[in-house]
Enzyme design. Sequence first.
Site, PDB file in Angstrom:
ATOM      1  N   HIS A 202       0.714  -1.313  -0.055  1.00 17.45           N
ATOM      2  CA  HIS A 202       0.136  -0.020   0.012  1.00 17.45           C
ATOM      3  C   HIS A 202       0.919   1.071   0.120  1.00 17.45           C
ATOM      4  O   HIS A 202       0.074   2.396  -0.087  1.00 17.45           O
ATOM      5  CB  HIS A 202      -0.869   0.094   1.326  1.00 17.45           C
ATOM      6  CG  HIS A 202      -0.427   0.313   2.553  1.00 17.45           C
ATOM      7  ND1 HIS A 202       0.429  -0.840   3.266  1.00 17.45           N
ATOM      8  CD2 HIS A 202       0.027   1.587   3.210  1.00 17.45           C
ATOM      9  CE1 HIS A 202       1.007  -0.345   4.394  1.00 17.45           C
ATOM     10  NE2 HIS A 202       0.855   1.091   4.313  1.00 17.45           N
TER      11      HIS A 202
HETATM   12  C1  UD1 Z   1      -1.529   5.655   5.827  1.00 14.33           C
HETATM   13  C2  UD1 Z   1      -0.092   6.150   6.377  1.00 14.33           C
HETATM   14  C3  UD1 Z   1       0.776   4.935   6.177  1.00 14.33           C
HETATM   15  C4  UD1 Z   1       0.498   3.671   6.839  1.00 14.33           C
HETATM   16  C5  UD1 Z   1      -1.010   3.258   6.223  1.00 14.33           C
HETATM   17  C6  UD1 Z   1      -1.679   2.195   7.039  1.00 14.33           C
HETATM   18  C7  UD1 Z   1       0.191   8.502   6.172  1.00 14.33           C
HETATM   19  C8  UD1 Z   1       0.762   9.441   5.350  1.00 14.33           C
HETATM   20  N1  UD1 Z   1       0.159   7.166   5.694  1.00 14.33           N
HETATM   21  O1  UD1 Z   1      -1.366   5.328   4.439  1.00 14.33           O
HETATM   22  O2  UD1 Z   1       1.916   5.645   6.807  1.00 14.33           O
HETATM   23  O3  UD1 Z   1       1.273   2.852   6.557  1.00 14.33           O
HETATM   24  O4  UD1 Z   1      -1.957   4.398   6.529  1.00 14.33           O
HETATM   25  O5  UD1 Z   1      -2.695   1.454   6.309  1.00 14.33           O
HETATM   26  O6  UD1 Z   1      -0.471   8.756   6.993  1.00 14.33           O
HETATM   27  N2  UD1 Z   1      -8.789   4.666   1.798  1.00 14.33           N
HETATM   28  C9  UD1 Z   1     -10.274   4.081   1.717  1.00 14.33           C
HETATM   29  N3  UD1 Z   1     -10.499   3.921   2.808  1.00 14.33           N
HETATM   30  C10 UD1 Z   1     -10.059   3.814   4.045  1.00 14.33           C
HETATM   31  C11 UD1 Z   1      -8.777   4.410   4.080  1.00 14.33           C
HETATM   32  C12 UD1 Z   1      -8.332   4.808   3.122  1.00 14.33           C
HETATM   33  O7  UD1 Z   1     -10.803   4.157   0.553  1.00 14.33           O
HETATM   34  O8  UD1 Z   1     -10.766   3.488   5.008  1.00 14.33           O
HETATM   35  C13 UD1 Z   1      -8.396   5.156   0.383  1.00 14.33           C
HETATM   36  C14 UD1 Z   1      -8.633   6.612   0.202  1.00 14.33           C
HETATM   37  O9  UD1 Z   1      -8.642   6.519  -1.216  1.00 14.33           O
HETATM   38  C15 UD1 Z   1      -7.472   7.330   0.624  1.00 14.33           C
HETATM   39  C16 UD1 Z   1      -6.452   6.421   0.351  1.00 14.33           C
HETATM   40  O10 UD1 Z   1      -6.665   4.979   0.639  1.00 14.33           O
HETATM   41  O11 UD1 Z   1      -7.349   8.466   0.024  1.00 14.33           O
HETATM   42  C17 UD1 Z   1      -5.071   6.611   1.060  1.00 14.33           C
HETATM   43  O12 UD1 Z   1      -5.576   6.689   2.592  1.00 14.33           O
HETATM   44  P1  UD1 Z   1      -4.474   7.346   3.589  1.00 14.33           P
HETATM   45  O13 UD1 Z   1      -4.897   7.433   4.846  1.00 14.33           O
HETATM   46  O14 UD1 Z   1      -4.175   8.953   3.084  1.00 14.33           O
HETATM   47  O15 UD1 Z   1      -3.039   6.677   3.269  1.00 14.33           O
HETATM   48  P2  UD1 Z   1      -2.613   5.273   3.453  1.00 14.33           P
HETATM   49  O16 UD1 Z   1      -2.067   4.946   2.282  1.00 14.33           O
HETATM   50  O17 UD1 Z   1      -3.671   4.371   4.175  1.00 14.33           O
HETATM   51  N1  UDP Z   2      -3.624  -5.726   8.878  1.00 14.56           N
HETATM   52  C1  UDP Z   2      -4.950  -6.288   8.987  1.00 14.56           C
HETATM   53  N2  UDP Z   2      -5.578  -6.573   7.878  1.00 14.56           N
HETATM   54  C2  UDP Z   2      -4.947  -6.478   6.559  1.00 14.56           C
HETATM   55  C3  UDP Z   2      -3.842  -5.952   6.577  1.00 14.56           C
HETATM   56  C4  UDP Z   2      -3.033  -5.610   7.676  1.00 14.56           C
HETATM   57  O1  UDP Z   2      -5.402  -6.706  10.301  1.00 14.56           O
HETATM   58  O2  UDP Z   2      -5.900  -6.877   5.637  1.00 14.56           O
HETATM   59  C5  UDP Z   2      -2.730  -5.301   9.888  1.00 14.56           C
HETATM   60  C6  UDP Z   2      -1.425  -6.208  10.025  1.00 14.56           C
HETATM   61  O3  UDP Z   2      -1.571  -7.463  10.635  1.00 14.56           O
HETATM   62  C7  UDP Z   2      -0.819  -5.164  11.024  1.00 14.56           C
HETATM   63  C8  UDP Z   2      -1.357  -3.818  10.621  1.00 14.56           C
HETATM   64  O4  UDP Z   2      -2.493  -4.114   9.901  1.00 14.56           O
HETATM   65  O5  UDP Z   2      -1.016  -5.349  12.535  1.00 14.56           O
HETATM   66  C9  UDP Z   2      -0.362  -2.904   9.580  1.00 14.56           C
HETATM   67  O6  UDP Z   2      -0.844  -2.131   8.929  1.00 14.56           O
HETATM   68  P1  UDP Z   2      -0.627  -1.658   7.672  1.00 14.56           P
HETATM   69  O7  UDP Z   2       0.093  -2.292   6.948  1.00 14.56           O
HETATM   70  O8  UDP Z   2      -1.659  -0.921   6.947  1.00 14.56           O
HETATM   71  O9  UDP Z   2       0.327  -0.213   8.235  1.00 14.56           O
HETATM   72  P2  UDP Z   2       1.756   0.020   8.311  1.00 14.56           P
HETATM   73  O10 UDP Z   2       2.224  -1.060   9.540  1.00 14.56           O
HETATM   74  O11 UDP Z   2       2.543  -0.116   7.056  1.00 14.56           O
HETATM   75  O12 UDP Z   2       1.872   1.267   8.946  1.00 14.56           O
END
Ligand code: UD1
Ligand code: UDP
Length: 355
Positions: A202
């Site tokens: 992601h």
């Molecule tokens: C964010 C964090 C990243 C973390 C990740 C965990 C920042 C800069 N990044 O990235 O460090 O690893 O969360 O998963 O804070 N979206 C949905 N539904 C949701 C959430 C997100 O559709 O419930 C989509 C939306 O289009 C959104 C995009 O995902 O714009 C990105 O979401 P965002 O929270 O901005 O960044 P992540 O890639 O999730």
């Molecule tokens: N995770 C989860 N379901 C998923 C993907 C990830 O429960 O479908 C959990 C995973 O086990 C870990 C956390 O989410 O505990 C990691 O989050 P993510 O990869 O979104 O963010 P990051 O750690 O890279 O910031």
Amino acid sequence: MKKVLAIVGARPQFIKHSVVELALQKCFDVATIHTGQHYDDNMSAVFFQQMNIPKPQYHLSVGNLNHGAMTGRMTEEIEKIIIADRPDMLVVYGDTNSTLAGALAAVKLHVPVIHIEAGLRSFNRQMPEEINRVLTDHVSDILFCPTAQAIENLKNEGVFSRKGVKTILTGDVMLDSSLLFAGYAKAPAFSVPPEFILVTMHRAENTDDVSKLKEIIAALNQLNKEIPVLMPIHPRTAKLIEKERIETTFQIVEPVGYMEMLYLLQCTSLVVTDSGGLQKEAYFFRKPCVTVRDQTEWIELVNTGVNILANTDKADILTKVDKMLNTKMDFATQLYGDGKAAEFIAETLHGFNRS
Ligand code: UD1
Ligand code: UDP
């Protein structure tokens, strides 16, 4: 009782908060703000249900925005709550926009900032997370570090020796949550192959550049011909695959709950990921990991040989997967503490408050 205000917003923060809140509740009055950064049920609500995390007192509904707008609006809303609630300290986790917004709002109001998972560095300033980490660490009062490397990083930046700042090695709260909940691991509703490679992807650096995403998907399609590939897909990645009409031939499922993820981690042969959390969980469950990134802040995993970095070239991913599937690994070293980091953090904060 002293008041702690905690900020959560993104998936990994719910998992970290589950154990920290449990520990903090024993000696503090805890209130939580959910910024709304993650908002789909399978990215947010499921974790509160499965881990029995108390419903946040505040929900800001600030998600799906560019970085500046997201961080700005969160900061503004958190500031209002701090002014009204006057907490004795504010807790933030990790490196998301929610983390930085909480830290900025609190420091300007002279509320002590407690950063859990402090000191990590990828040294790649192109990553939004790296900017969030550096800025949060530099305005924090108490920095709880998961690894010795994190302490070193803070020493190198002069944070460790700054007057009034406390930097403390704790171990990783994600180990606590995986130990606490491993016994509740649950098979998902979809069919899981008897042998498979578990993938999550992601990061902005792997998804924003379509050519990189296409190359990663090509590698996974190829890999799937040898051993089934299973990918619970982050909505960011799902939206891009759909928009760019990238062909996938492996099993893609909706994001899974934490209990289902623990089950998949227990059953998989290998993890391919760009997630920070999953790299460590692979290790907790003694699975080799290929990390599709140029750097990792969890460098001790690479140094131990249980994790290897791959760039986004199809050939590099395939080579690294093959290597990791055919190498004997040693998972004996305790890299992330004893699974009692959250308790230690709560007791340490309680101790500071009494003195
Ligand atoms: C964010 C964090 C990243 C973390 C990740 C965990 C920042 C800069 N990044 O990235 O460090 O690893 O969360 O998963 O804070 N979206 C949905 N539904 C949701 C959430 C997100 O559709 O419930 C989509 C939306 O289009 C959104 C995009 O995902 O714009 C990105 O979401 P965002 O929270 O901005 O960044 P992540 O890639 O999730
Ligand atoms: N995770 C989860 N379901 C998923 C993907 C990830 O429960 O479908 C959990 C995973 O086990 C870990 C956390 O989410 O505990 C990691 O989050 P993510 O990869 O979104 O963010 P990051 O750690 O890279 O910031």
